[in-house]
Scaffold this motif. Sequence first.
Motif, mmCIF file in Angstrom:
data_model
loop_
_atom_site.group_PDB
_atom_site.id
_atom_site.type_symbol
_atom_site.label_atom_id
_atom_site.label_comp_id
_atom_site.label_asym_id
_atom_site.label_seq_id
_atom_site.Cartn_x
_atom_site.Cartn_y
_atom_site.Cartn_z
ATOM 1 N N GLU A 354 67.212 49.506 30.600
ATOM 2 C CA GLU A 354 67.420 48.600 29.471
ATOM 3 C C GLU A 354 66.980 47.182 29.822
ATOM 4 N N LEU A 355 67.337 46.739 31.039
ATOM 5 C CA LEU A 355 66.925 45.393 31.470
ATOM 6 C C LEU A 355 65.411 45.300 31.608
ATOM 7 N N TYR A 356 64.789 46.363 32.090
ATOM 8 C CA TYR A 356 63.326 46.342 32.217
ATOM 9 C C TYR A 356 62.673 46.222 30.844
ATOM 10 N N ARG A 357 63.200 46.954 29.885
ATOM 11 C CA ARG A 357 62.642 46.876 28.528
ATOM 12 C C ARG A 357 62.762 45.452 27.971
ATOM 13 N N LYS A 358 63.938 44.843 28.152
ATOM 14 C CA LYS A 358 64.144 43.495 27.644
ATOM 15 C C LYS A 358 63.286 42.481 28.413
ATOM 16 N N ALA A 359 63.217 42.646 29.748
ATOM 17 C CA ALA A 359 62.417 41.717 30.548
ATOM 18 C C ALA A 359 60.935 41.848 30.220
ATOM 19 N N LYS A 360 60.478 43.064 29.990
ATOM 20 C CA LYS A 360 59.082 43.278 29.621
ATOM 21 C C LYS A 360 58.771 42.605 28.294
ATOM 22 N N GLU A 361 59.682 42.713 27.349
ATOM 23 C CA GLU A 361 59.510 42.062 26.053
ATOM 24 C C GLU A 361 59.480 40.541 26.207
ATOM 25 N N ALA A 362 60.417 40.007 27.034
ATOM 26 C CA ALA A 362 60.445 38.555 27.269
ATOM 27 C C ALA A 362 59.184 38.095 28.000
ATOM 28 N N ALA A 363 58.689 38.913 28.933
ATOM 29 C CA ALA A 363 57.462 38.580 29.654
ATOM 30 C C ALA A 363 56.270 38.538 28.712
#
Length: 556
Positions: A354-363
């Motif tokens: 979940e954090l990877y998905r959110k971080a990827k979106e923020a990136a």
Amino acid sequence: MLAELKIENVAVIEKAEVRFTSGLNVLTGETGAGKSIMIDSINAILGNRTSRELVRSGAQKARIWATFEQIPASVRDQVERCGYGASDDLLLYREISADGKGSCRVNGMPATASVVRDISAGLLTIHGQHDSTSLTNPATHLGLLDQYAQNGALYTAYHDLYRELVTAKRALDALTSSEEEKQRRIADLTEEIDAIDAAALSPGEEETLLDRRSVITHAQGILDGLIAAHGALSGDDDQETPGAADLLGSVAGELANSARLDESLRPLSERLNELYYGARELATDLADRLDDYEFDPGELDRIEARLDQIYRIKQRYGATVEELLERRNKAAEELEGYQSSGKRIAELTQRKQELYRKAKEAAENLTQSRLKAFTQMNRQMREALEFLNMPGVRMALRHQRGPLASAGQDNVEFLISTNPGEEPKPLAKIASGGELSRIMLAFKSALADKDAIPTVIYDEIDTGVSGLAAGRIGQKLKQTAQGHQVLCITHTPQIAAFADTQLLIQKNVRDDRTYTEIHTLDLDGRVEVLARMISGDKVTDLSLANARELIEKSAH
């Protein structure tokens, strides 16, 4: 803006006081006159690292004052948060002793250098004469692009998620790093718990057993003492030998008879009676202990066996009984953690995804802000570079998305083509020193529209340029100075001619000592200095006319 700078005993400057104005302030002077000392003094007053070598030879300390007026609201808020009062003006002070010690003050109050750096970060920025070469290092390009993009909020949002992602990944790796190691650890913990449980340890047991063993070991000596004490008090019935208690009884009876005849003897009689009854009671107690004083022949063996068991487990783990019990509890907790790690691994795996998905979106949001910013920056820089006599320059951005890292997912590098028809290449392979100076100026002028820093200092931005290009740099600095206070150190008359305020830094020698003085020039002084910059030591009417013409043209 920087309104005033006072310097005492800094290198070759014994004492100087300079007033700056809004707009473009130009500092001129011969090489070695002390222009770099001005930059060193400003760096010092901003709380940056300095050296005792800055102190003038023979002086005990160097002192620097700087007055800033109309400071930005963000700086004013920072000053207030640090406890130095809120005002539109700011006074900074720096003292450097010859022994290497120093001090800082903000509005007259003591401050640390780090606090001064935090406060002054929004006041002034210095572009040194060697900073242009940083453009040739691709590692700096992402930071420069972010400065232009002003994407601090997006960066913070991404970086917070990235740190959480890294934390979750580390926790997951710790649980799943080695299943074989995990099983080995579980076996070790289980063996340790079973061994301690098998010993059935209890606090204080060892001390009790040691005391009991001592009693049993010395049992015969104890019994002999009890028999002798009882015999002395009770006597020997077989031999009709009276004991101490019987003798006390006889004596007490005799003294009681005497006390009936002489009242003064009554207290002594009572004391003797007390001794008699005490001796009889003690003899009875000793008899009871003798009746109870029986020893199991196997008890000592059992005690020795138990003590040996306790000794062996203490030797095995190198701890006391109490420490072993605590160790057992910690081992049980760790074992429980391993046994429940399956559930924890599942939770962490889900959280990591979940954090990877959110971080990827923020990136990706951060990436888009950078790409959009480069498009805008490229347009501004192309116009600026064309104005700076670099027509046909074409910039490009080499961009690749990579794995998530602390600064996002982007790998960027600025490329440039200085001639039509040529493919853009890295700056280090294409741009000359003069071109790098103009590219950096174009970038700084584009950035000036973005940031809120009121004062920009350019230290010899004209390195490697002359003629028309130098004049265009002067015009660009003049344009930049319409929204910012600009201080520029230059050797080029085409740039100095655009000054709103021109300062002459002049070195003199008196009594075998070097002194640097700073003078604000009027129009005639400017004409003479520019003429000297044009023609050298021999100032002619023609050079004076050229200097005056430069100043007049720059005013339009």
